[in-house]
Design a protein around this motif. Structure first.
Motif, PDB file in Angstrom:
ATOM      1  N   TYR A  25       0.867  -1.189   0.000  1.00  0.00           N
ATOM      2  CA  TYR A  25       0.000   0.000   0.000  1.00  0.00           C
ATOM      3  C   TYR A  25       0.898   1.232   0.000  1.00  0.00           C
ATOM      4  N   PRO A  26       1.305   1.707  -1.183  1.00  0.00           N
ATOM      5  CA  PRO A  26       2.348   2.740  -1.292  1.00  0.00           C
ATOM      6  C   PRO A  26       1.993   4.094  -0.703  1.00  0.00           C
ATOM      7  N   PHE A  27       0.705   4.361  -0.489  1.00  0.00           N
ATOM      8  CA  PHE A  27       0.322   5.680   0.014  1.00  0.00           C
ATOM      9  C   PHE A  27      -0.223   5.631   1.445  1.00  0.00           C
ATOM     10  N   ARG A  28      -0.189   4.463   2.036  1.00  0.00           N
ATOM     11  CA  ARG A  28      -0.708   4.322   3.394  1.00  0.00           C
ATOM     12  C   ARG A  28       0.137   5.137   4.371  1.00  0.00           C
ATOM     13  N   GLY A  29      -0.534   5.961   5.158  1.00  0.00           N
ATOM     14  CA  GLY A  29       0.148   6.816   6.128  1.00  0.00           C
ATOM     15  C   GLY A  29       0.582   8.152   5.548  1.00  0.00           C
ATOM     16  N   LYS A  30       0.460   8.310   4.224  1.00  0.00           N
ATOM     17  CA  LYS A  30       0.914   9.538   3.576  1.00  0.00           C
ATOM     18  C   LYS A  30      -0.230  10.501   3.258  1.00  0.00           C
ATOM     19  N   GLY A  31      -1.466  10.076   3.536  1.00  0.00           N
ATOM     20  CA  GLY A  31      -2.608  10.910   3.165  1.00  0.00           C
ATOM     21  C   GLY A  31      -3.297  11.587   4.329  1.00  0.00           C
ATOM     22  N   ILE A  32      -2.680  11.529   5.518  1.00  0.00           N
ATOM     23  CA  ILE A  32      -3.298  12.143   6.697  1.00  0.00           C
ATOM     24  C   ILE A  32      -3.242  13.668   6.576  1.00  0.00           C
ATOM     25  N   GLY A  33      -4.381  14.300   6.766  1.00  0.00           N
ATOM     26  CA  GLY A  33      -4.455  15.761   6.705  1.00  0.00           C
ATOM     27  C   GLY A  33      -4.591  16.322   5.303  1.00  0.00           C
ATOM     28  N   LEU A  34      -4.706  15.441   4.293  1.00  0.00           N
ATOM     29  CA  LEU A  34      -4.704  15.922   2.914  1.00  0.00           C
ATOM     30  C   LEU A  34      -6.091  16.170   2.325  1.00  0.00           C
ATOM     31  N   MET A  35      -7.154  15.792   3.035  1.00  0.00           N
ATOM     32  CA  MET A  35      -8.482  16.054   2.492  1.00  0.00           C
ATOM     33  C   MET A  35      -8.837  17.522   2.736  1.00  0.00           C
ATOM     34  N   PRO A  36      -8.928  18.342   1.677  1.00  0.00           N
ATOM     35  CA  PRO A  36      -9.212  19.767   1.878  1.00  0.00           C
ATOM     36  C   PRO A  36     -10.710  20.041   1.926  1.00  0.00           C
ATOM     37  N   SER A  37     -11.038  21.222   2.405  1.00  0.00           N
ATOM     38  CA  SER A  37     -12.420  21.697   2.353  1.00  0.00           C
ATOM     39  C   SER A  37     -12.578  22.580   1.118  1.00  0.00           C
ATOM     40  N   LEU A  38     -13.815  22.823   0.750  1.00  0.00           N
ATOM     41  CA  LEU A  38     -14.091  23.727  -0.379  1.00  0.00           C
ATOM     42  C   LEU A  38     -13.485  25.103  -0.108  1.00  0.00           C
ATOM     43  N   THR A  39     -13.642  25.587   1.107  1.00  0.00           N
ATOM     44  CA  THR A  39     -13.110  26.902   1.459  1.00  0.00           C
ATOM     45  C   THR A  39     -11.596  26.951   1.297  1.00  0.00           C
ATOM     46  N   GLU A  40     -10.916  25.885   1.745  1.00  0.00           N
ATOM     47  CA  GLU A  40      -9.454  25.829   1.603  1.00  0.00           C
ATOM     48  C   GLU A  40      -9.023  25.924   0.153  1.00  0.00           C
ATOM     49  N   VAL A  41      -9.704  25.171  -0.719  1.00  0.00           N
ATOM     50  CA  VAL A  41      -9.326  25.155  -2.132  1.00  0.00           C
ATOM     51  C   VAL A  41      -9.509  26.534  -2.750  1.00  0.00           C
ATOM     52  N   LEU A  42     -10.660  27.154  -2.505  1.00  0.00           N
ATOM     53  CA  LEU A  42     -10.928  28.454  -3.117  1.00  0.00           C
ATOM     54  C   LEU A  42     -10.028  29.545  -2.543  1.00  0.00           C
ATOM     55  N   ASP A  43      -9.643  29.405  -1.272  1.00  0.00           N
ATOM     56  CA  ASP A  43      -8.712  30.372  -0.679  1.00  0.00           C
ATOM     57  C   ASP A  43      -7.291  30.164  -1.197  1.00  0.00           C
ATOM     58  N   HIS A  44      -6.924  28.898  -1.404  1.00  0.00           N
ATOM     59  CA  HIS A  44      -5.568  28.573  -1.840  1.00  0.00           C
ATOM     60  C   HIS A  44      -5.336  28.985  -3.299  1.00  0.00           C
ATOM     61  N   PHE A  45      -6.408  28.904  -4.095  1.00  0.00           N
ATOM     62  CA  PHE A  45      -6.318  29.264  -5.510  1.00  0.00           C
ATOM     63  C   PHE A  45      -7.340  30.372  -5.798  1.00  0.00           C
ATOM     64  N   PRO A  46      -7.071  31.593  -5.364  1.00  0.00           N
ATOM     65  CA  PRO A  46      -8.089  32.654  -5.428  1.00  0.00           C
ATOM     66  C   PRO A  46      -8.500  33.093  -6.825  1.00  0.00           C
ATOM     67  N   ASN A  47      -7.681  32.789  -7.828  1.00  0.00           N
ATOM     68  CA  ASN A  47      -7.988  33.251  -9.186  1.00  0.00           C
ATOM     69  C   ASN A  47      -8.048  32.124 -10.211  1.00  0.00           C
ATOM     70  N   LYS A  48      -8.032  30.892  -9.755  1.00  0.00           N
ATOM     71  CA  LYS A  48      -8.011  29.773 -10.688  1.00  0.00           C
ATOM     72  C   LYS A  48      -9.435  29.272 -10.977  1.00  0.00           C
ATOM     73  N   PRO A  49      -9.689  28.851 -12.219  1.00  0.00           N
ATOM     74  CA  PRO A  49     -11.011  28.328 -12.562  1.00  0.00           C
ATOM     75  C   PRO A  49     -11.162  26.861 -12.144  1.00  0.00           C
ATOM     76  N   PHE A  50     -12.373  26.504 -11.720  1.00  0.00           N
ATOM     77  CA  PHE A  50     -12.637  25.139 -11.278  1.00  0.00           C
ATOM     78  C   PHE A  50     -13.970  24.643 -11.817  1.00  0.00           C
ATOM     79  N   LEU A  51     -14.045  23.335 -11.962  1.00  0.00           N
ATOM     80  CA  LEU A  51     -15.296  22.637 -12.221  1.00  0.00           C
ATOM     81  C   LEU A  51     -15.608  21.833 -10.975  1.00  0.00           C
ATOM     82  N   ILE A  52     -16.730  22.141 -10.328  1.00  0.00           N
ATOM     83  CA  ILE A  52     -17.095  21.516  -9.062  1.00  0.00           C
ATOM     84  C   ILE A  52     -18.167  20.460  -9.308  1.00  0.00           C
TER      85      ILE A  52
END
Length: 330
Positions: free
Chosen positions: A147-174
């Motif tokens: 399982y090559p990614f086991r233990g490496k994904g903790i804390g990586l699930m973002p919220s919608l707010t985080e994504v839009l704040d992190h990329f304030p000018n980027k276009p997205f398809l939700i």
């Protein structure tokens, strides 16, 4: 009498010839310019691990059938979106699910069971609790030997707010994964807090019910669902040969399977020009429409497109596809 019949037949024949000529000339791409120099690219879930599509079902655990990893990124994470934009994505697509505290988590599956180390659905957890989940827990390329990614994904699930704040000018398809209209209303509540300029950089698609609910709250938002696709394409197929553009085809988005495209009036460039003038984005996806997640992920896949295709391309491997077009620009 016989002469009159011959004249009538000749006139009918002439009318048919003129009509066929009109249909051809009005729908050929021969005289239509591409809408852009090179196609624009949509990175599905950013850059993530891809998997075999063979015999895939709605409940298939795709994390258990990934190909041997070629990069360290997991889908729907800030890092995967960042590298997608760096590689040349024009838009990044991501998936949202409601949380227990009425936020939206960026996560694809209906349940957490397949990819993570917990069970249930995102609504069972607050966003803070989901931050403690290991989203890389279930990935394996060798039937569970490693399982090559086991233990490496903790804390990586973002919220919608985080994504839009992190990329304030980027276009997205939700992609709103639920079929619950209340989730459409909740998403509209969150998006309504954004400026009109920021809203214009976003498109939302998903089930008919939540999309209709969101559209009612945010009438100017670009949206797409099966219902909006049908309301545009059915009348277009019926009368599009005349050049008439149904009102439902304005200010929306269409995902056109590559095998369906050639059956649309004016495909590709005349069709793309008509939709572009209606402020509608056309994205070509792989296959025949049985799986709208199928993308163009290799150079050989791109060869299946018309040589002068200039619309949008759906890809799961932006790292492979973007360099093909960057090279053209160079």
């Amino acid at each position: 009498m016989m002469r009159l019949k011959k004249i009538a037949k000749s006139k009918t024949f002439l009318v048919i010839i003129v009509l066929l000529a009109f249909i051809y000339l009005n729908n050929t791409s021969m005289f239509s310019k591409p809408i852009s120099e090179t196609p624009k690219l949509l990175a599905h879930r950013g850059l993530g691990q891809t998997f075999s599509m063979e015999n895939i079902q709605n409940d298939t655990c795709t994390a258990e059938r990934i190909y041997k990893p070629e990069h360290p990124y997991l889908e729907n994470t800030l890092a995967s979106m960042e590298v997608a934009f760096q590689n040349g994505a024009d838009v990044v697509e991501f998936d949202v699910h409601e949380t227990k505290d009425r936020q939206f988590a960026i996560f694809h599956d209906w349940t957490l069971d397949c990819r993570t180390n917990v069970q249930g659905v995102t609504k069972d957890y607050t966003m803070a609790e989901l931050k403690k989940v290991d989203i890389g827990y279930g990935y394996t390329a060798d039937n569970g030997k490693t399982y090559p990614f086991r233990g490496k994904g903790i804390g990586l699930m973002p919220s919608l707010t985080e994504v839009l704040d992190h990329f304030p000018n980027k276009p997205f398809l939700i992609d709103i994964k639920s079929s619950d209209p209340k989730e459409g209303e909740l998403l509209a509540y969150h998006l309504a807090k954004l400026s009109l300029e920021r809203q214009s950089q976003l498109t939302v698609y998903g089930g008919d019910e939540p999309i209709a609910a969101l559209k009612e709250k945010l009438p100017d938002m670009r949206v797409m669902s099966k219902a909006t696709m049908k309301s545009c394409l059915i009348p277009y197929i019926a009368v599009g040969w005349t050049g008439y553009m149904p009102q439902a085809c304005h200010n929306t988005q269409l995902h056109i399977p590559e095998k369906i495209g050639p059956w649309l009036w004016g495909w590709p460039n005349k069709f793309l020009n008509r939709m572009d003038q209606a402020n509608t984005r056309v994205i070509v996806v792989g296959g025949d429409g049985s799986d709208f997640s199928s993308g163009f992920d290799t150079p050989d896949d791109i060869k299946r497109l018309p040589a002068d295709y200039s619309g949008w391309i759906w890809t799961n491997r932006i790292d492979r596809i973007a360099p093909l077009y960057k090279k053209d620009k160079d």
